[in-house]
Motif scaffolding. Sequence first.
Motif, mmCIF file in Angstrom:
data_model
loop_
_atom_site.group_PDB
_atom_site.id
_atom_site.type_symbol
_atom_site.label_atom_id
_atom_site.label_comp_id
_atom_site.label_asym_id
_atom_site.label_seq_id
_atom_site.Cartn_x
_atom_site.Cartn_y
_atom_site.Cartn_z
ATOM 1 N N GLU A 1 3.560 5.865 -5.536
ATOM 2 C CA GLU A 1 3.354 5.985 -6.981
ATOM 3 C C GLU A 1 2.431 7.157 -7.304
ATOM 4 O O GLU A 1 2.694 7.945 -8.205
ATOM 5 C CB GLU A 1 2.726 4.708 -7.529
ATOM 6 C CG GLU A 1 3.757 3.694 -7.967
ATOM 7 C CD GLU A 1 3.126 2.402 -8.416
ATOM 8 O OE1 GLU A 1 3.669 1.363 -8.051
ATOM 9 O OE2 GLU A 1 2.087 2.432 -9.107
ATOM 10 N N LYS A 2 1.333 7.239 -6.541
ATOM 11 C CA LYS A 2 0.373 8.315 -6.781
ATOM 12 C C LYS A 2 1.063 9.666 -6.599
ATOM 13 O O LYS A 2 0.949 10.557 -7.436
ATOM 14 C CB LYS A 2 -0.803 8.187 -5.802
ATOM 15 C CG LYS A 2 -1.930 9.133 -6.088
ATOM 16 C CD LYS A 2 -2.952 9.133 -4.963
ATOM 17 C CE LYS A 2 -2.466 9.967 -3.802
ATOM 18 N NZ LYS A 2 -3.365 9.957 -2.644
ATOM 19 N N LEU B 1 2.078 1.961 -3.515
ATOM 20 C CA LEU B 1 1.004 2.517 -4.327
ATOM 21 C C LEU B 1 0.794 3.998 -4.017
ATOM 22 O O LEU B 1 0.605 4.816 -4.911
ATOM 23 C CB LEU B 1 -0.274 1.734 -4.034
ATOM 24 C CG LEU B 1 -1.309 1.699 -5.141
ATOM 25 C CD1 LEU B 1 -0.754 1.088 -6.407
ATOM 26 C CD2 LEU B 1 -2.533 0.929 -4.680
ATOM 27 N N LYS C 1 0.841 -1.203 0.000
ATOM 28 C CA LYS C 1 0.000 0.000 0.000
ATOM 29 C C LYS C 1 0.875 1.253 0.000
ATOM 30 O O LYS C 1 0.557 2.254 -0.631
ATOM 31 C CB LYS C 1 -0.924 0.002 1.220
ATOM 32 C CG LYS C 1 -2.046 -0.998 1.076
ATOM 33 C CD LYS C 1 -2.856 -1.184 2.355
ATOM 34 C CE LYS C 1 -3.767 -2.387 2.185
ATOM 35 N NZ LYS C 1 -4.391 -2.840 3.419
#
Lengths: 319, 319
Positions: free
Chosen positions: A202-203, A199, A196
């Motif tokens: 990444e955002k 992710l 998580k």
Amino acid sequence: MEDITLEKAAALLLEHDNILILMHKSPDGDTIGSGYALCLALRKAGKKAQAICSDPIPAKYGYITDSIEPQDFEPDFIVSADIAAPQLFGDKLEVYKDSVDLCIDHHGSNTKFAKYSHVEPNAASCAEIVARLIPLLGTEIDAPAADALFTGISTDTGCFKFRNTSADTFRAAAEMIDRGARNYLISTLMFDTKSKAQLELEKRAIETIDYRMDGKIAIITLTTEMMKSTGADESETEYIVSLPRQIEGVMAGVTIKQKGERLCRISVRASDGVDASEICRLFGGGGHKGAAGCSIEASPEETKELIAEAIEKVIGKQI
Amino acid sequence: MEDITLEKAAALLLEHDNILILMHKSPDGDTIGSGYALCLALRKAGKKAQAICSDPIPAKYGYITDSIEPQDFEPDFIVSADIAAPQLFGDKLEVYKDSVDLCIDHHGSNTKFAKYSHVEPNAASCAEIVARLIPLLGTEIDAPAADALFTGISTDTGCFKFRNTSADTFRAAAEMIDRGARNYLISTLMFDTKSKAQLELEKRAIETIDYRMDGKIAIITLTTEMMKSTGADESETEYIVSLPRQIEGVMAGVTIKQKGERLCRISVRASDGVDASEICRLFGGGGHKGAAGCSIEASPEETKELIAEAIEKVIGKQI
């Protein structure tokens, strides 16, 4: 300092009984896969063998490492797997710097630091070489060694996508599956699993993308604050580093990783026609045409301007 | 309605001179690669041949399609490539629904709509089958056909990562490279190229992730507004659909795509131990264990609650 054939490398290994295998620091799938597969094969051949690394092996490689019991012995032969130069030994293996007997590697930049070297710059992974070495030891690649070697082959080719991927790479992968490699498990763990934190990073990374030169350059910035607040670790930035170059029209994709208040590590990925290593050499770094790196002692903002300016010049000249 | 061997399929093709090849609607790399490779091989064997599709072939497959000139003829034999059922013909090919002579496919769910069918459910791609069919036509796979077939093999296995990827898949890929397939170019175009719109959609998709059941379920929602404001198209949602299942600990990854005010299309990707098709069957959909889909006539918010509730029940029962 002597270059030797794979047959001679096998003969040297067979002449010894207590073999220490060195893997490079910040271990990746290829050094781990090559090191552990060689360890398993040597044990099968009746030797004592142990693969060691300066850094801890990341937990995601547990399917390779968990079943291998440590062995205690005084080494009479030292071999390195996937190590291009002594500075990649890391602090804990520093002591072996001048005493490597055999170096097995696939980096064209190998500094030939060992007594004997077998380097194949055309092999996409060191694991491909080890897969051909093991039968020369008079043993077979069993399922655990096949898992380890499939890992090296697939990770060093970015899941069979990088330029170095050849028909031989695919054939080596097929052979490992025939010998019991759990390719689906390995591909899922290596390429299809994200935390998580990763992710979230990444955002936030996508939010920082800065395009220059009409979109020919894309720059991502990962600050220490972003790493801290998302909880992502260094190994989880790999996908992000590959991201900016993937964007349509981008010829040079840059990721700036802040390492201190005035220290940044830069990764450059380049398309055909642009030489990433030429860009990084301007800042004392280096690498390959497609992928290179360097460090700049400046804030992330200053670093961005410095690297963008340098790339604009290089791209202007190269294309 | 007769199942036939690949040899018999080749014999049937060789008996005819004007062969029309059908590809499925919303064409993917496998139907395109299989269809065009077969077309090229039949022309090499002295036939007139043409591969057609109800929808336009996306521009990114230009490296396959650009060099193929259209041919005009009255077909005397119709073969379908990678089409599992008549509803996949699409509007423009609807007219051929009841007149397909030969169906070449790898879907276990194939409805056997053609006069003769050669279906291999164990093949990871239809392209793998076509690669074995072409030599039976007395012709060789040339470089353009190898490009097409490598595309089918790599895309239908998610770049050699999906569960269907076998040693044979890797061997077929190796053979295509030996025959001239430009694997690096193809992998870059298929797996390492993103539009700016796609990247923006990815960022917004990550923002919508909703975890349920202590993180065992992850749900992404793509609204029509998000598609419109980013400018991304349907084919650019593929990576996003695979994303929620990749998150550590997630057993069922769901992507809700809003298709109308009260219409959503749902894609479910499941880990080992969870059956995505069982979930989708509850809403009149279907698919495989690992990947399935369905439609729900409700708003995105209502759809999310409906699908989450259904998955909680199925996971509760299955694990």
